[in-house]
Design a protein around this motif. Structure first.
Motif, mmCIF file in Angstrom:
data_model
loop_
_atom_site.group_PDB
_atom_site.id
_atom_site.type_symbol
_atom_site.label_atom_id
_atom_site.label_comp_id
_atom_site.label_asym_id
_atom_site.label_seq_id
_atom_site.Cartn_x
_atom_site.Cartn_y
_atom_site.Cartn_z
ATOM 1 N N GLU A 115 -118.714 98.718 -19.502
ATOM 2 C CA GLU A 115 -118.493 97.326 -19.341
ATOM 3 C C GLU A 115 -119.973 96.507 -18.897
ATOM 4 O OE1 GLU A 115 -114.627 96.418 -18.814
ATOM 5 O OE2 GLU A 115 -113.942 97.020 -20.952
ATOM 6 N N GLN A 116 -119.869 96.999 -17.550
ATOM 7 C CA GLN A 116 -120.904 96.487 -16.796
ATOM 8 C C GLN A 116 -122.011 96.737 -17.202
ATOM 9 O OE1 GLN A 116 -119.832 97.977 -12.761
ATOM 10 N NE2 GLN A 116 -117.889 96.587 -12.563
ATOM 11 N N ALA A 117 -122.435 97.854 -17.526
ATOM 12 C CA ALA A 117 -123.773 98.425 -17.913
ATOM 13 C C ALA A 117 -124.048 97.772 -19.222
ATOM 14 C CB ALA A 117 -123.876 99.942 -18.198
ATOM 15 N N ALA A 118 -123.224 97.412 -20.134
ATOM 16 C CA ALA A 118 -123.347 96.765 -21.408
ATOM 17 C C ALA A 118 -123.487 95.169 -21.054
ATOM 18 C CB ALA A 118 -122.169 96.878 -22.313
ATOM 19 N N GLU A 119 -123.076 94.808 -20.004
ATOM 20 C CA GLU A 119 -123.251 93.377 -19.567
ATOM 21 C C GLU A 119 -124.494 93.410 -18.987
ATOM 22 O OE1 GLU A 119 -120.271 92.138 -17.020
ATOM 23 O OE2 GLU A 119 -118.561 92.132 -18.566
ATOM 24 N N ARG A 120 -125.207 94.121 -18.415
ATOM 25 C CA ARG A 120 -126.502 94.054 -17.852
ATOM 26 C C ARG A 120 -127.545 94.457 -19.044
ATOM 27 N NH1 ARG A 120 -124.176 97.283 -13.739
ATOM 28 N NH2 ARG A 120 -124.779 99.258 -14.546
ATOM 29 N N LEU A 121 -127.265 95.256 -19.992
ATOM 30 C CA LEU A 121 -128.021 95.243 -21.330
ATOM 31 C C LEU A 121 -128.101 93.777 -22.022
ATOM 32 C CD1 LEU A 121 -129.851 96.701 -23.277
ATOM 33 C CD2 LEU A 121 -127.929 97.575 -24.280
ATOM 34 N N ALA A 122 -126.881 93.082 -22.171
ATOM 35 C CA ALA A 122 -126.919 91.973 -22.842
ATOM 36 C C ALA A 122 -127.776 91.022 -22.077
ATOM 37 C CB ALA A 122 -125.486 91.742 -23.207
ATOM 38 N N ALA A 123 -127.459 90.873 -21.005
ATOM 39 C CA ALA A 123 -128.420 89.889 -19.870
ATOM 40 C C ALA A 123 -129.694 90.239 -20.031
ATOM 41 C CB ALA A 123 -127.656 90.126 -18.422
ATOM 42 N N VAL A 124 -130.048 91.273 -20.225
ATOM 43 C CA VAL A 124 -131.632 91.720 -20.285
ATOM 44 C C VAL A 124 -132.025 91.314 -21.507
ATOM 45 C CG1 VAL A 124 -133.346 93.754 -20.441
ATOM 46 C CG2 VAL A 124 -131.787 93.632 -18.495
ATOM 47 N N LYS A 125 -131.468 91.538 -22.532
ATOM 48 C CA LYS A 125 -131.729 91.128 -24.068
ATOM 49 C C LYS A 125 -131.914 89.493 -24.042
ATOM 50 C CE LYS A 125 -130.139 95.002 -26.715
ATOM 51 N NZ LYS A 125 -129.218 95.548 -27.671
ATOM 52 N N ALA A 126 -130.854 88.792 -23.402
ATOM 53 C CA ALA A 126 -130.880 87.518 -23.439
ATOM 54 C C ALA A 126 -132.070 86.992 -22.679
ATOM 55 C CB ALA A 126 -129.652 86.931 -22.967
ATOM 56 N N ARG A 127 -132.370 87.280 -21.463
ATOM 57 C CA ARG A 127 -133.475 86.939 -20.770
ATOM 58 C C ARG A 127 -135.017 87.068 -21.393
ATOM 59 N NH1 ARG A 127 -132.244 89.561 -16.747
ATOM 60 N NH2 ARG A 127 -133.743 91.145 -16.712
ATOM 61 N N GLN A 128 -135.038 88.277 -22.153
ATOM 62 C CA GLN A 128 -136.357 88.629 -22.769
ATOM 63 C C GLN A 128 -136.372 87.729 -24.023
ATOM 64 O OE1 GLN A 128 -136.416 92.887 -23.531
ATOM 65 N NE2 GLN A 128 -136.956 93.563 -21.586
ATOM 66 N N LYS A 129 -135.341 87.396 -24.621
ATOM 67 C CA LYS A 129 -135.211 86.466 -26.035
ATOM 68 C C LYS A 129 -135.928 85.043 -25.477
ATOM 69 C CE LYS A 129 -132.665 85.035 -29.779
ATOM 70 N NZ LYS A 129 -131.254 84.840 -30.499
ATOM 71 N N SER A 130 -135.639 84.888 -24.460
ATOM 72 C CA SER A 130 -136.116 83.324 -23.709
ATOM 73 C C SER A 130 -137.304 83.446 -22.829
ATOM 74 C CB SER A 130 -135.008 82.675 -23.183
ATOM 75 O OG SER A 130 -134.710 83.458 -22.113
ATOM 76 N N ASP A 131 -137.724 84.726 -23.057
ATOM 77 C CA ASP A 131 -138.925 84.843 -21.989
ATOM 78 C C ASP A 131 -140.146 84.295 -22.595
ATOM 79 O OD1 ASP A 131 -141.145 85.709 -20.374
ATOM 80 O OD2 ASP A 131 -140.157 87.858 -20.057
ATOM 81 N N LYS A 132 -141.209 83.267 -21.912
ATOM 82 C CA LYS A 132 -142.195 82.924 -22.394
ATOM 83 C C LYS A 132 -143.290 83.572 -22.307
ATOM 84 C CE LYS A 132 -139.454 79.253 -23.190
ATOM 85 N NZ LYS A 132 -138.936 79.084 -24.790
ATOM 86 N N ARG A 133 -143.415 84.593 -21.737
ATOM 87 C CA ARG A 133 -144.658 85.264 -21.398
ATOM 88 C C ARG A 133 -145.410 85.744 -22.451
ATOM 89 N NH1 ARG A 133 -143.226 89.639 -16.967
ATOM 90 N NH2 ARG A 133 -141.233 89.870 -18.523
ATOM 91 N N ILE A 134 -144.378 86.559 -23.296
ATOM 92 C CA ILE A 134 -145.118 87.162 -24.483
ATOM 93 C C ILE A 134 -145.656 86.134 -25.567
ATOM 94 C CG2 ILE A 134 -144.557 88.774 -26.608
ATOM 95 C CD1 ILE A 134 -142.727 90.261 -24.869
ATOM 96 N N PRO A 135 -144.814 85.274 -25.685
ATOM 97 C CA PRO A 135 -145.479 84.251 -26.826
ATOM 98 C C PRO A 135 -146.678 83.544 -26.168
ATOM 99 C CG PRO A 135 -143.058 83.849 -26.792
ATOM 100 C CD PRO A 135 -143.407 84.985 -25.562
ATOM 101 N N ARG A 136 -146.626 83.367 -24.947
ATOM 102 C CA ARG A 136 -148.100 82.740 -24.153
ATOM 103 C C ARG A 136 -149.121 83.728 -24.340
ATOM 104 N NH1 ARG A 136 -145.720 81.158 -19.899
ATOM 105 N NH2 ARG A 136 -146.129 82.928 -18.811
ATOM 106 N N ALA A 137 -148.773 85.115 -24.004
ATOM 107 C CA ALA A 137 -149.903 86.157 -24.138
ATOM 108 C C ALA A 137 -150.504 86.231 -25.480
ATOM 109 C CB ALA A 137 -149.456 87.367 -23.516
ATOM 110 N N ARG A 138 -149.531 86.053 -26.425
ATOM 111 C CA ARG A 138 -149.862 86.334 -27.903
ATOM 112 C C ARG A 138 -150.729 85.173 -28.228
ATOM 113 N NH1 ARG A 138 -144.152 88.184 -30.211
ATOM 114 N NH2 ARG A 138 -144.397 90.398 -29.791
ATOM 115 N N ARG A 139 -150.675 83.928 -27.928
ATOM 116 C CA ARG A 139 -151.436 82.656 -27.967
ATOM 117 C C ARG A 139 -152.660 82.656 -27.370
ATOM 118 N NH1 ARG A 139 -146.332 80.038 -27.020
ATOM 119 N NH2 ARG A 139 -147.130 79.563 -25.054
ATOM 120 N N GLU A 140 -152.571 83.352 -26.018
ATOM 121 C CA GLU A 140 -154.188 83.484 -25.379
ATOM 122 C C GLU A 140 -154.831 84.616 -26.262
ATOM 123 O OE1 GLU A 140 -152.965 84.308 -21.624
ATOM 124 O OE2 GLU A 140 -152.218 82.295 -21.144
#
Length: 252
Positions: A210-235
């Motif tokens: 369960e702890q590992a699944a929570e870490r995975l969910a947290a990573v996915k959520a953080r990546q979903k809101s990560d602005k770096r990829i959209p910004r790099a794509r715009r650049e």
């Protein structure tokens, strides 16, 4: 390799490089190769490299989180397997290692006495049997008392290959092994409740997974809101726009 083969390889390599350059810097050879447009090519390369670097970082992070889930599931499965194997062994230890044999028809193991009869092996748990022996001429007879009051006789020819002393030693070994196994079986049975509890605990313990699944969910959520990829794509799109304005061709 023959000179002609080397030439062909060189031509092939040059062709692959030329195709790669045309695809990477479309618009003509002068844009792809001329020092005059080196800054524009660096502009494209930098934008591509930045997006690729971020993608690799994100993918590594996600892969590590997924691996953590797999590791936790595997660790839980291993723990359950070990607990179940231990409990099964306490309840039914199997034959164990072979201790002795005689005449090709009797084999003594840690937990069973094996009798070969009519080409088949019969396994008798040691804690359920007793043995006595007697001798008549060139034959030794081993009488095995079985559960339920039955008895089986196994005859062993006495000869140079199987002297009487060897058969007598075997019977003594069985007698002693029976006594040891009766004590060992009681000890194993006393450990069964604890082993059952350990298996139940292993089955119920899902905290690591369960702890590992929570870490995975947290990573996915953080990546979903990560602005770096959209910004790099715009650049990168902006770099593509600049190249297209320069050459009339848009990179892929």
């Amino acid at each position: 390799m023959k000179p002609m083969g080397l030439v062909l390889l060189a031509v092939l390599a040059a062709g692959i490089l030329a195709l790669r350059l045309r695809r990477r810097y479309p618009g003509g050879w002068h844009y792809a190769l001329s020092p005059r447009y080196a800054a524009q090519r660096r502009d494209l390369d930098t934008a591509r490299s930045e997006l690729n670097k971020i993608h690799r970082t994100v993918e590594r992070e996600l892969a590590a989180a997924r691996s953590g889930v797999e590791d936790a599931e595997r660790a839980r499965a291993d723990r359950i397997s070990r607990a179940r194997t231990h409990l099964n062994w306490l309840r039914e230890p199997g034959r164990g290692r072979q201790r002795s044999s005689v005449g090709g028809v009797l084999r003594l193991y840690e937990h069973v006495l094996v009798v070969e009869a009519d080409g088949a092996d019969l396994d008798y748990p040691l804690h359920e049997v007793s043995v006595i022996d007697e001798y008549s001429g060139k034959t030794g007879h081993v009488y095995i008392s079985l559960p339920g009051g039955r008895r089986q006789m196994v005859s062993v020819p006495i000869d140079e290959e199987t002297p009487e002393t060897e058969l007598r030693r075997f019977v003594v070994a069985v007698f002693n092994a029976v006594a040891e196994e009766k004590v060992a079986r009681v000890e194993r049975q006393e450990l069964v409740p604890q082993a059952e509890a350990e298996l139940s605990e292993a089955l119920a313990d899902t905290a690591g997974r369960e702890q590992a699944a929570e870490r995975l969910a947290a990573v996915k959520a953080r990546q979903k809101s990560d602005k770096r990829i959209p910004r790099a794509r715009r650049e990168l799109d902006a770099a593509f726009d600049r190249w297209e304005q320069l050459t009339g061709h848009r990179p892929q």
